[in-house]
Design an enzyme around this catalytic site. Structure first.
Site, PDB file in Angstrom:
ATOM      1  CB  ALA A 131      -0.907   0.003   1.230  1.00 35.76           C
ATOM      2  CB  ALA A 133      -0.185   6.953   2.003  1.00 33.40           C
ATOM      3  CB  SER A 134       0.220  11.676   0.052  1.00 31.26           C
ATOM      4  OG  SER A 134      -0.191  11.750   1.402  1.00 31.26           O
ATOM      5  CD  GLN A 137       6.436   2.102  -1.110  1.00 32.00           C
ATOM      6  OE1 GLN A 137       5.812   2.606  -2.038  1.00 32.00           O
ATOM      7  NE2 GLN A 137       7.457   1.282  -1.322  1.00 32.00           N
ATOM      8  CE  LYS A 155       2.730   5.828   7.495  1.00 31.18           C
ATOM      9  NZ  LYS A 155       1.682   6.404   8.386  1.00 31.18           N
ATOM     10  CG  ASP A 290      -6.790   9.975   8.809  1.00 32.19           C
ATOM     11  OD1 ASP A 290      -7.867  10.342   8.296  1.00 32.19           O
ATOM     12  OD2 ASP A 290      -5.835   9.554   8.124  1.00 32.19           O
TER      13      ASP A 290
END
Length: 526
Positions: A131, A133-134, A137, A155, A290
């Site tokens: 995965a 993300a901005s 990953q 991460k 979030d």
């Protein structure tokens, strides 16, 4: 030169937004004539597909074209409907961190530099990204401890994202300063301050040690909470650019059918989620900001596990009391008390009339009385409250906006599990206990204890305060007798700064003129 670069990036930003039909879709009322003319020009250069597409699709497509840093900026602005408006905030909230992955070799290099050890010494196996993300990953990996192999999630920060974001943030500052200078209604929203908050928030999010610390803090706060936890952090394999944490085997909360098929009680999960969020907010003043469905899992034991703590919110004691008192005031129909709380907290300027403000609060509260409790949205109530307070010059409160946004998301997740979810019944055990402990007789004892602690700290600091006061008095006396003086270095720095800003202003004017010529040429050949 950095200012010149910001103007060029601003031109690119405007061009992409115009081509994707975002500018032409903006509401034109209250815009000055020159802005409406610019909006008309933007409509001419919009793509044909943009003219026929939905506004939310255009906005999302434009942000994704601009790159990962703008995706993150868009997600942040989704938390600020007071700045971008409710419609655009809802559109930006749809932005998902589904970015292109970067090569495993780059992730390995990032990890080895951050932790100072070869990848083979850190992990028995380090897999391909699953995965992206901005900002970062995630890779699956295995570690071996005491002969036992354990799966972990790793991460890793996206290479170059800090430099890219710093440049794009500079452009945001240019836009914010233009807003404050040339569009007076925007000053109440403090766009420069909003940009500064974005800068600080993202700096924290880009240091994965701080995300690990947030996970650790929430884990400590919630260790005795029923039905909720966060992943454990492997601190040995965590640094600025990498965080290693427990691998979560579970079902995402977005997979309602999967949760139902696994035999979980969806009503109970919705209740646990809401109570956990309120517990963290009121009791601890620290919450996961979030908590959308993609960041929430249900493990095989039925425990909700929240991941991705890059964005967190904090509330001080004053803000927590404010939240509890207004909720309690709406429940009991004591609108005068709700109004008084706003004035006591300093959120509404004192020159406004208390009775008039209480009347506006009543306009929000009365329609909810008599309705079934499961149809009353706490998040909607807070949204209406902030809309009304805007009429009474209440300035933007970033911490309360973050709370409102998170509550909207959490309530939405709960109602996706149970459409008839009774928000107030689920909240009562947590909110009621907090009110009894903090707004009743016990509050006096706590305030007295805190006051004594503050008095002791003041007594301890008294000698230092007296010494500084004596120095300040002497400095003021010297200035009154001899005038205010700068040393040579300060005077030189001021001169250089003024010269630099003057050059930057002239260069900016030439850039804008060249941009207008370019746009006119493009239109003539369109």
């Amino acid at each position: 030169m950095s200012t010149i670069g910001a103007y060029f990036r601003l031109m690119k930003l405007g061009w992409v937004l115009a081509r994707e039909g975002v500018v032409s879709a903006l509401p034109s009322e209250n815009l000055p004539p020159i802005a409406r003319f610019g909006q008309s020009l933007a409509g001419l250069v919009a793509r044909r597909r943009a003219k026929s597409a939905a506004q939310s699709d255009n906005l999302a497509r434009a942000v994704e074209r601009l790159g990962p840093s703008y995706v993150k900026i868009g997600q942040f602005l989704a938390t600020r409907p007071d700045v971008v408006g409710n419609a655009f905030a809802a559109d930006l909230a749809q932005l998902q961190d589904r970015m292109q992955t970067f090569p495993r070799a780059q992730a390995v290099a990032q990890i080895e530099v951050s932790l100072g050890r070869p990848i083979g010494q850190l992990y028995a196996h380090f897999g391909e990204p699953i995965a992206a993300a901005s900002i970062a990953q995630v890779h699956p990996a295995d570690i071996v401890k005491d002969g036992v192999t354990t799966r972990v999630a790793v991460k890793v920060i996206r290479p170059g994202v800090r430099e890219r974001f710093a440049k794009d943030l500079e452009t945001n500052y240019v836009v914010a300063r233009f807003q404050e200078r040339f569009y007076p209604p925007a000053r109440r929203l403090r766009p420069v301050e909003v940009t500064r908050t974005l800068e600080q928030t993202t700096k924290v999010e880009m240091d994965l040690r701080l995300e690990a610390a947030a996970l650790s803090e929430l884990a400590q706060n919630s260790k005795d909470d029923p039905g909720f936890r966060v992943p454990h952090v492997d601190w040995e394999r965590t640094g600025r650019d990498v965080v290693t944490m427990e691998w979560i085997d579970g079902i995402k909360m977005s997979d309602v059918a999967g949760l139902r098929a696994a035999g979980f009680d969806l009503d109970k999960l919705a209740e646990t989620l809401m109570q956990s969020f309120l517990r963290h907010t009121l009791r601890d003043g620290f919450f996961h900001a979030d908590m959308h469905q993609g960041n929430l899992f249900v493990d095989p034991d039925g425990i909700i596990v929240a991941v991705d703590m890059g964005i967190v919110g904090r509330l001080g004691k004053k803000e927590r009391r404010f939240l509890a008192e207004i909720l309690f005031g709406f429940i009991t129909g004591d609108y005068r008390r709700v109004a008084d709380v706003h004035f006591e907290a300093g959120y509404v300027p004192s020159h406004h009339d208390h009775a008039s403000f209480a009347q506006a609060i009543r306009a929000i509260g009365e329609p909810i009385h008599g309705q079934p409790a499961d149809t009353i949205s706490m998040a909607k109530l807070l949204t209406l409250l902030f809309e009304v307070t805007e009429l009474f010059d209440m300035e933007t409160r970033p911490e309360l906006i973050m709370l409102q946004k998170t509550m909207v998301v959490v309530e939405g997740v709960a109602r996706s599990l149970n459409p008839r979810f009774n928000m107030w019944k689920a909240s009562e055990p947590v909110v009621g206990k907090w009110i009894r402990d903090n707004l009743g007789p016990k509050r006096l004892a706590v305030d007295l204890r805190d006051g004594l602690k503050a008095a002791l700290r003041l007594a301890e600091a008294a000698p230092l305060i007296a010494e500084k006061a004596e120095k300040l008095a002497q400095n003021i006396t010297d200035m009154s007798e001899n005038g205010l003086r700068f040393d040579a270095a300060t005077a030189e720095a001021i001169g250089k700064s003024e010269a630099r800003h003057s050059r930057s202003g002239r260069i900016a004017l030439w850039i804008i003129a060249a941009a207008l010529v370019y746009i006119a040429w493009k239109l003539s050949h369109f």
